[in-house]
Design a protein around this motif. Structure first.
Motif, PDB file in Angstrom:
ATOM      1  N   LEU A  90      29.926 -62.054 -41.217  1.00 36.93           N
ATOM      2  CA  LEU A  90      28.605 -61.461 -40.997  1.00 36.93           C
ATOM      3  C   LEU A  90      28.676 -59.937 -40.941  1.00 36.93           C
ATOM      4  N   VAL A  91      29.767 -59.417 -40.347  1.00 37.41           N
ATOM      5  CA  VAL A  91      29.935 -57.957 -40.301  1.00 37.41           C
ATOM      6  C   VAL A  91      30.116 -57.416 -41.720  1.00 37.41           C
ATOM      7  N   LEU A  92      30.935 -58.116 -42.510  1.00 38.54           N
ATOM      8  CA  LEU A  92      31.151 -57.699 -43.903  1.00 38.54           C
ATOM      9  C   LEU A  92      29.831 -57.741 -44.676  1.00 38.54           C
TER      10      LEU A  92
ATOM     11  N   PHE B 265      31.847 -75.556 -38.787  1.00 43.48           N
ATOM     12  CA  PHE B 265      31.843 -74.094 -38.627  1.00 43.48           C
ATOM     13  C   PHE B 265      31.001 -73.454 -39.741  1.00 43.48           C
ATOM     14  N   LEU B 266      31.168 -73.976 -40.943  1.00 43.93           N
ATOM     15  CA  LEU B 266      30.432 -73.404 -42.088  1.00 43.93           C
ATOM     16  C   LEU B 266      28.932 -73.632 -41.929  1.00 43.93           C
ATOM     17  N   ASP B 267      28.532 -74.782 -41.356  1.00 43.32           N
ATOM     18  CA  ASP B 267      27.108 -75.037 -41.104  1.00 43.32           C
ATOM     19  C   ASP B 267      26.530 -73.956 -40.191  1.00 43.32           C
ATOM     20  N   ARG B 268      27.293 -73.637 -39.129  1.00 48.49           N
ATOM     21  CA  ARG B 268      26.841 -72.591 -38.198  1.00 48.49           C
ATOM     22  C   ARG B 268      26.692 -71.255 -38.923  1.00 48.49           C
ATOM     23  N   LEU B 269      27.697 -70.946 -39.728  1.00 51.13           N
ATOM     24  CA  LEU B 269      27.665 -69.668 -40.445  1.00 51.13           C
ATOM     25  C   LEU B 269      26.442 -69.598 -41.368  1.00 51.13           C
ATOM     26  N   ARG B 270      26.181 -70.670 -42.090  1.00 53.02           N
ATOM     27  CA  ARG B 270      25.022 -70.648 -43.002  1.00 53.02           C
ATOM     28  C   ARG B 270      23.722 -70.440 -42.236  1.00 53.02           C
ATOM     29  N   ASN B 271      23.623 -71.097 -41.070  1.00 53.56           N
ATOM     30  CA  ASN B 271      22.431 -70.924 -40.228  1.00 53.56           C
ATOM     31  C   ASN B 271      22.238 -69.478 -39.803  1.00 53.56           C
TER      32      ASN B 271
ATOM     33  N   ASN C 273      19.262 -66.817 -40.745  1.00 48.62           N
ATOM     34  CA  ASN C 273      18.437 -66.148 -39.728  1.00 48.62           C
ATOM     35  C   ASN C 273      18.487 -64.635 -39.844  1.00 48.62           C
ATOM     36  N   GLU C 274      19.614 -64.128 -40.301  1.00 44.49           N
ATOM     37  CA  GLU C 274      19.753 -62.667 -40.412  1.00 44.49           C
ATOM     38  C   GLU C 274      19.381 -62.152 -41.798  1.00 44.49           C
TER      39      GLU C 274
END
Ligand code: SAH
Length: 251
Positions: free
Chosen positions: A54-56, A73-79, A83-84
């Motif tokens: 997300l920082v990148l 973990f990837l599901d969380r990241l996609r969410n 959102n951002e």
């Protein structure tokens, strides 16, 4: 639930799954000079829920392939990315870092925070190099001895748990021996372990245990994490995470 599912359950609510920090990711981006380079494609290997991805994605106008072996973990990241408003920059790939489905010389940057230990530093450096374009940048953080000497029990512990552990200069030598030109190194500050990683994890222990009916297996995981935390609190003078940045040179 088996132990792996329990570990995923404990860690998926965390913003990160290993020591690190947003400031430190940005510091590594700056050291690597990425803001001034043409960066189109970045792979973030062992991305977890995406602390560094997300920082990148916020910092660079590039497309990021975020790889992890655990789909949760990837599901969380996609969410979070959605959102951002960062979805367009982030693609998730469920794969093992041992068998990356990448074409050779296809990435400008390979990033990996707190994950290369799954292969071992040298094996990771060697096997990922092929996916970088010549002149591409490798940026990885990994467990590192901070001093040449250390207490014997600590030395034994990490040599058993992570035989590839080494000092910063040993890591630099590995990079050089594998046709990389080192750009920089810095150790992660203690805050990256305690405030950013261990304290938030400890705050999740009570819920985690009750969610799993205080099972023996859940308790065993908490006990093992607490042991690791105590080891860090006692011996942080001698070990930490080092961030290593290097450029792929031509064969
Ligand atoms: N980079 C993240 C996660 C670090 S924890 C952060 O800094 O927060 C290590 C990560 O490596 C975990 O997300 C774990 O699921 C992943 N991992 C472990 N073995 C893997 C493998 N063989 N292939 C890909 N990812 C793996």
């Amino acid at each position: 639930m088996d132990d792996i599912d329990l570990l995923i359950d404990l860690h998926q609510d965390g913003r990160r799954q290993g020591p690190g920090g947003e400031d430190e990711t940005r510091r590594a981006i700056a050291l690597a000079g990425l803001s001034h380079k043409k960066v189109k494609r970045i792979a973030d290997i062992g991305c977890g829920t995406g602390a560094s991805t997300l920082v990148l994605a916020r910092a660079l106008d590039a497309s990021i392939t975020a790889v992890d072996i655990f789909p949760a973990f990837l599901d969380r990241l996609r969410n979070t990315a959605e959102n951002e408003g960062l979805s367009e920059r982030v693609e998730t790939v469920n794969a093992s870092m041992e068998a990356l489905p990448f074409e050779s010389a296809s990435y400008d940057v390979i990033w990996s925070e707190g994950a290369i230990y799954n292969l071992g530093f040298e094996t990771g450096v060697r096997s990922w190099r092929q996916f970088l374009k010549p002149g591409g940048v490798l940026a990885v953080s990994d467990l590192t001895w901070l001093t040449a000497q250390r207490p014997l029990d600590l030395d034994r512990h990490w040599r058993r748990e992570y035989p590839a552990v080494g000092t910063a200069s040993e890591r630099m030598a590995i990079l050089e021996a594998n046709a990389f030109s080192p750009i920089g190194y810095f150790p992660l500050p203690e805050r990256c372990w305690l405030e950013n990683y261990y304290r938030p994890m400890q705050a999740r222990f009570a819920d985690f245990l009750s969610r799993h009916g205080n099972s023996d297996a859940a308790h065993a995981i908490v006990t093992s994490e607490e042991k690791e935390i105590a080891l860090y609190e006692r011996y942080s003078t001698y070990f930490g995470y080092g961030f290593f940045i290097a450029e792929r040179i031509d064969d």
